[in-house]
Every structure is written in C-alpha cells, then in structure tokens.
Design a protein around this motif. Structure first.
Motif, PDB file in Angstrom:
ATOM      1  N   ILE A  62       0.824  -1.215   0.000  1.00  0.00           N
ATOM      2  CA  ILE A  62       0.000   0.000   0.000  1.00  0.00           C
ATOM      3  C   ILE A  62       0.855   1.260   0.000  1.00  0.00           C
ATOM      4  O   ILE A  62       0.362   2.359   0.200  1.00  0.00           O
ATOM      5  CB  ILE A  62      -1.034   0.020   1.147  1.00  0.00           C
ATOM      6  CG1 ILE A  62      -0.361  -0.063   2.498  1.00  0.00           C
ATOM      7  CG2 ILE A  62      -2.055  -1.065   0.975  1.00  0.00           C
ATOM      8  CD1 ILE A  62      -1.318   0.055   3.659  1.00  0.00           C
ATOM      9  N   GLY A  63       2.156   1.098  -0.209  1.00  0.00           N
ATOM     10  CA  GLY A  63       3.023   2.252  -0.412  1.00  0.00           C
ATOM     11  C   GLY A  63       3.706   2.795   0.819  1.00  0.00           C
ATOM     12  O   GLY A  63       4.292   3.874   0.772  1.00  0.00           O
ATOM     13  N   SER A 117       1.871   8.924   3.731  1.00  0.00           N
ATOM     14  CA  SER A 117       2.805   8.522   2.684  1.00  0.00           C
ATOM     15  C   SER A 117       2.171   7.467   1.776  1.00  0.00           C
ATOM     16  O   SER A 117       2.296   7.527   0.552  1.00  0.00           O
ATOM     17  CB  SER A 117       4.078   7.964   3.327  1.00  0.00           C
ATOM     18  OG  SER A 117       4.823   7.222   2.427  1.00  0.00           O
ATOM     19  N   GLY A 118       1.488   6.506   2.378  1.00  0.00           N
ATOM     20  CA  GLY A 118       0.778   5.497   1.585  1.00  0.00           C
ATOM     21  C   GLY A 118      -0.281   6.132   0.704  1.00  0.00           C
ATOM     22  O   GLY A 118      -0.440   5.775  -0.463  1.00  0.00           O
ATOM     23  N   TYR A 119      -0.977   7.102   1.260  1.00  0.00           N
ATOM     24  CA  TYR A 119      -2.000   7.820   0.492  1.00  0.00           C
ATOM     25  C   TYR A 119      -1.364   8.573  -0.681  1.00  0.00           C
ATOM     26  O   TYR A 119      -1.859   8.536  -1.806  1.00  0.00           O
ATOM     27  CB  TYR A 119      -2.742   8.802   1.394  1.00  0.00           C
ATOM     28  CG  TYR A 119      -3.680   9.725   0.653  1.00  0.00           C
ATOM     29  CD1 TYR A 119      -4.932   9.284   0.242  1.00  0.00           C
ATOM     30  CD2 TYR A 119      -3.306  11.029   0.344  1.00  0.00           C
ATOM     31  CE1 TYR A 119      -5.791  10.122  -0.449  1.00  0.00           C
ATOM     32  CE2 TYR A 119      -4.163  11.871  -0.335  1.00  0.00           C
ATOM     33  CZ  TYR A 119      -5.409  11.411  -0.733  1.00  0.00           C
ATOM     34  OH  TYR A 119      -6.253  12.235  -1.426  1.00  0.00           O
ATOM     35  N   ASN A 120      -0.261   9.251  -0.429  1.00  0.00           N
ATOM     36  CA  ASN A 120       0.412  10.018  -1.479  1.00  0.00           C
ATOM     37  C   ASN A 120       0.967   9.130  -2.590  1.00  0.00           C
ATOM     38  O   ASN A 120       1.036   9.543  -3.742  1.00  0.00           O
ATOM     39  CB  ASN A 120       1.526  10.889  -0.890  1.00  0.00           C
ATOM     40  CG  ASN A 120       0.971  12.030  -0.065  1.00  0.00           C
ATOM     41  OD1 ASN A 120      -0.164  12.450  -0.250  1.00  0.00           O
ATOM     42  ND2 ASN A 120       1.764  12.525   0.862  1.00  0.00           N
ATOM     43  N   THR A 124      -2.659   0.981  -6.171  1.00  0.00           N
ATOM     44  CA  THR A 124      -4.004   0.458  -6.423  1.00  0.00           C
ATOM     45  C   THR A 124      -4.529  -0.291  -5.201  1.00  0.00           C
ATOM     46  O   THR A 124      -5.718  -0.244  -4.918  1.00  0.00           O
ATOM     47  CB  THR A 124      -4.026  -0.467  -7.657  1.00  0.00           C
ATOM     48  OG1 THR A 124      -3.036  -1.479  -7.483  1.00  0.00           O
ATOM     49  CG2 THR A 124      -3.755   0.300  -8.928  1.00  0.00           C
ATOM     50  N   VAL A 125      -3.636  -0.968  -4.479  1.00  0.00           N
ATOM     51  CA  VAL A 125      -4.060  -1.697  -3.276  1.00  0.00           C
ATOM     52  C   VAL A 125      -4.579  -0.707  -2.234  1.00  0.00           C
ATOM     53  O   VAL A 125      -5.601  -0.943  -1.596  1.00  0.00           O
ATOM     54  CB  VAL A 125      -2.903  -2.538  -2.703  1.00  0.00           C
ATOM     55  CG1 VAL A 125      -3.320  -3.233  -1.419  1.00  0.00           C
ATOM     56  CG2 VAL A 125      -2.414  -3.551  -3.715  1.00  0.00           C
ATOM     57  N   TYR A 126      -3.889   0.424  -2.080  1.00  0.00           N
ATOM     58  CA  TYR A 126      -4.313   1.443  -1.115  1.00  0.00           C
ATOM     59  C   TYR A 126      -5.706   1.958  -1.485  1.00  0.00           C
ATOM     60  O   TYR A 126      -6.583   2.072  -0.633  1.00  0.00           O
ATOM     61  CB  TYR A 126      -3.309   2.601  -1.086  1.00  0.00           C
ATOM     62  CG  TYR A 126      -3.515   3.553   0.065  1.00  0.00           C
ATOM     63  CD1 TYR A 126      -2.771   3.416   1.220  1.00  0.00           C
ATOM     64  CD2 TYR A 126      -4.454   4.570   0.013  1.00  0.00           C
ATOM     65  CE1 TYR A 126      -2.953   4.282   2.288  1.00  0.00           C
ATOM     66  CE2 TYR A 126      -4.642   5.440   1.070  1.00  0.00           C
ATOM     67  CZ  TYR A 126      -3.883   5.281   2.213  1.00  0.00           C
ATOM     68  OH  TYR A 126      -4.072   6.116   3.271  1.00  0.00           O
ATOM     69  N   LYS A 127      -5.898   2.243  -2.765  1.00  0.00           N
ATOM     70  CA  LYS A 127      -7.199   2.746  -3.222  1.00  0.00           C
ATOM     71  C   LYS A 127      -8.302   1.723  -2.977  1.00  0.00           C
ATOM     72  O   LYS A 127      -9.412   2.077  -2.599  1.00  0.00           O
ATOM     73  CB  LYS A 127      -7.140   3.095  -4.710  1.00  0.00           C
ATOM     74  CG  LYS A 127      -6.362   4.345  -5.008  1.00  0.00           C
ATOM     75  CD  LYS A 127      -6.322   4.583  -6.512  1.00  0.00           C
ATOM     76  CE  LYS A 127      -5.384   5.714  -6.859  1.00  0.00           C
ATOM     77  NZ  LYS A 127      -5.222   5.865  -8.297  1.00  0.00           N
ATOM     78  N   GLU A 128      -7.991   0.452  -3.213  1.00  0.00           N
ATOM     79  CA  GLU A 128      -8.995  -0.602  -2.991  1.00  0.00           C
ATOM     80  C   GLU A 128      -9.379  -0.696  -1.523  1.00  0.00           C
ATOM     81  O   GLU A 128     -10.545  -0.879  -1.189  1.00  0.00           O
ATOM     82  CB  GLU A 128      -8.459  -1.949  -3.468  1.00  0.00           C
ATOM     83  CG  GLU A 128      -8.376  -2.089  -4.968  1.00  0.00           C
ATOM     84  CD  GLU A 128      -7.669  -3.368  -5.387  1.00  0.00           C
ATOM     85  OE1 GLU A 128      -7.398  -4.234  -4.522  1.00  0.00           O
ATOM     86  OE2 GLU A 128      -7.371  -3.504  -6.582  1.00  0.00           O
ATOM     87  N   LEU A 129      -8.402  -0.572  -0.650  1.00  0.00           N
ATOM     88  CA  LEU A 129      -8.665  -0.699   0.785  1.00  0.00           C
ATOM     89  C   LEU A 129      -9.311   0.550   1.381  1.00  0.00           C
ATOM     90  O   LEU A 129     -10.234   0.464   2.179  1.00  0.00           O
ATOM     91  CB  LEU A 129      -7.369  -0.987   1.549  1.00  0.00           C
ATOM     92  CG  LEU A 129      -6.775  -2.372   1.425  1.00  0.00           C
ATOM     93  CD1 LEU A 129      -5.429  -2.420   2.138  1.00  0.00           C
ATOM     94  CD2 LEU A 129      -7.707  -3.420   1.993  1.00  0.00           C
ATOM     95  N   ASN A 133      -9.829   8.878   0.106  1.00  0.00           N
ATOM     96  CA  ASN A 133      -9.627   9.753   1.261  1.00  0.00           C
ATOM     97  C   ASN A 133      -8.553   9.180   2.181  1.00  0.00           C
ATOM     98  O   ASN A 133      -8.358   7.974   2.248  1.00  0.00           O
ATOM     99  CB  ASN A 133     -10.921   9.907   2.052  1.00  0.00           C
ATOM    100  CG  ASN A 133     -11.999  10.568   1.233  1.00  0.00           C
ATOM    101  OD1 ASN A 133     -11.731  11.472   0.452  1.00  0.00           O
ATOM    102  ND2 ASN A 133     -13.218  10.107   1.396  1.00  0.00           N
ATOM    103  N   ILE A 134      -7.910  10.072   2.931  1.00  0.00           N
ATOM    104  CA  ILE A 134      -6.946   9.613   3.931  1.00  0.00           C
ATOM    105  C   ILE A 134      -7.744   9.131   5.141  1.00  0.00           C
ATOM    106  O   ILE A 134      -8.500   9.906   5.731  1.00  0.00           O
ATOM    107  CB  ILE A 134      -5.996  10.750   4.360  1.00  0.00           C
ATOM    108  CG1 ILE A 134      -5.216  11.285   3.170  1.00  0.00           C
ATOM    109  CG2 ILE A 134      -5.051  10.262   5.446  1.00  0.00           C
ATOM    110  CD1 ILE A 134      -4.348  12.482   3.476  1.00  0.00           C
TER     111      ILE A 134
END
Length: 149
Positions: A62-63, A117-120, A124-129, A133-134
C-alpha cells in the motif's frame, strides 16, 4: 487497584490468566508466546514469522516505506491488535512508546506520516482498501487488520 484476592478469585472462576492495569507490554507478549507454545500443534515461531511477513508485504503493497519508523510502529501496533483484541489505540501507542523508549505522541506522528505517505503513493491496493480519502489512524488499522484475518 486489584488485590491478590481479586486475582485468585478470577482464576478460581475460570480465568486462564489475569492482567492488571496498567500492564507491561513485555509481560503481555511473554504470556501470548507461552500460550501459543502450550497449544498442541502450534509453533510460536512459525506463526509469528508467517504473520510478520504477511504484514510486511501488505504494508509495502500500500506504499508505506519499509525504512520509515512509521512502518515499524505500524507493524507493532497491528501485531498488538491481533494479539489483544480489546486494546485501545492510546494504550497501543503507549506500549509501543515504552518498547522503543519514546513518547506516545512521537509514535502517533510517525504512524500518521506513514499512512499519509501510503496515500500520497496512491497504489491500487491502497485505493482498494481505503478509497480516495486519507483514513483516520484507527480506521486504517481496523481495515488493515480485517484484511489480515
């Protein structure tokens, strides 16, 4: 405060173990390891190593950068949440701060920076989870733990 009498009564009524507050992070971990070691067919090292690798991979996917303090603190808090289902976020911060001889606010800030940092990085995994939004720190951990189970 709990007295020895309270502890003995709790054990007589069926409690397998009794923690008094405030409890020491290292005592909790030690007791969990003893419990897992005592369970037939379970190997403490295999379970913890497998789960640690899974958490590492998920946080990286997730970055969140492995070389950040927030990564290390997040791993520890996630492990605490997995081990102690009813721990509060503030108590988790304090336990991690004690472990690293730090202050809970420093832990909180490092974790928050890691989440941002993960948000920035917007994998794609971060967006899916988490969507676009942060998430709050608690939402981040709750969703992450749901995926770990």
């Amino acid at each position: 405060m709990y007295t020895e009498k309270t502890v003995q009564l709790s054990l007589q009524l069926g409690a397998e173990y009794f923690f008094t507050k405030p409890y020491d992070f290292y005592d909790v971990i030690k007791r969990i390891r003893e419990y897992v070691k005592d369970e037939p067919g379970l190997k403490n090292e295999n379970i913890s190593n497998h789960k640690a690798v899974e958490i590492d991979e998920m946080l990286s996917s997730i970055g969140i950068q492995k070389n950040s303090k927030g990564f290390v603190y997040l791993k520890d808090i996630i492990n605490l949440y997995l081990a102690l289902h009813n721990i509060t976020l503030n108590n988790a911060y304090k336990n991690i701060a004690c472990k690293y001889k730090s202050n809970w606010r420093t832990i909180e800030k490092a974790i928050r920076r890691a989440i941002i940092s993960g948000y920035n990085n917007q994998t794609t995994v971060y967006k899916e989870l988490y969507g676009r939004n942060i998430p709050s720190t608690l939402d981040f951990i709750d969703i992450f733990i749901d995926k770990c189970r």
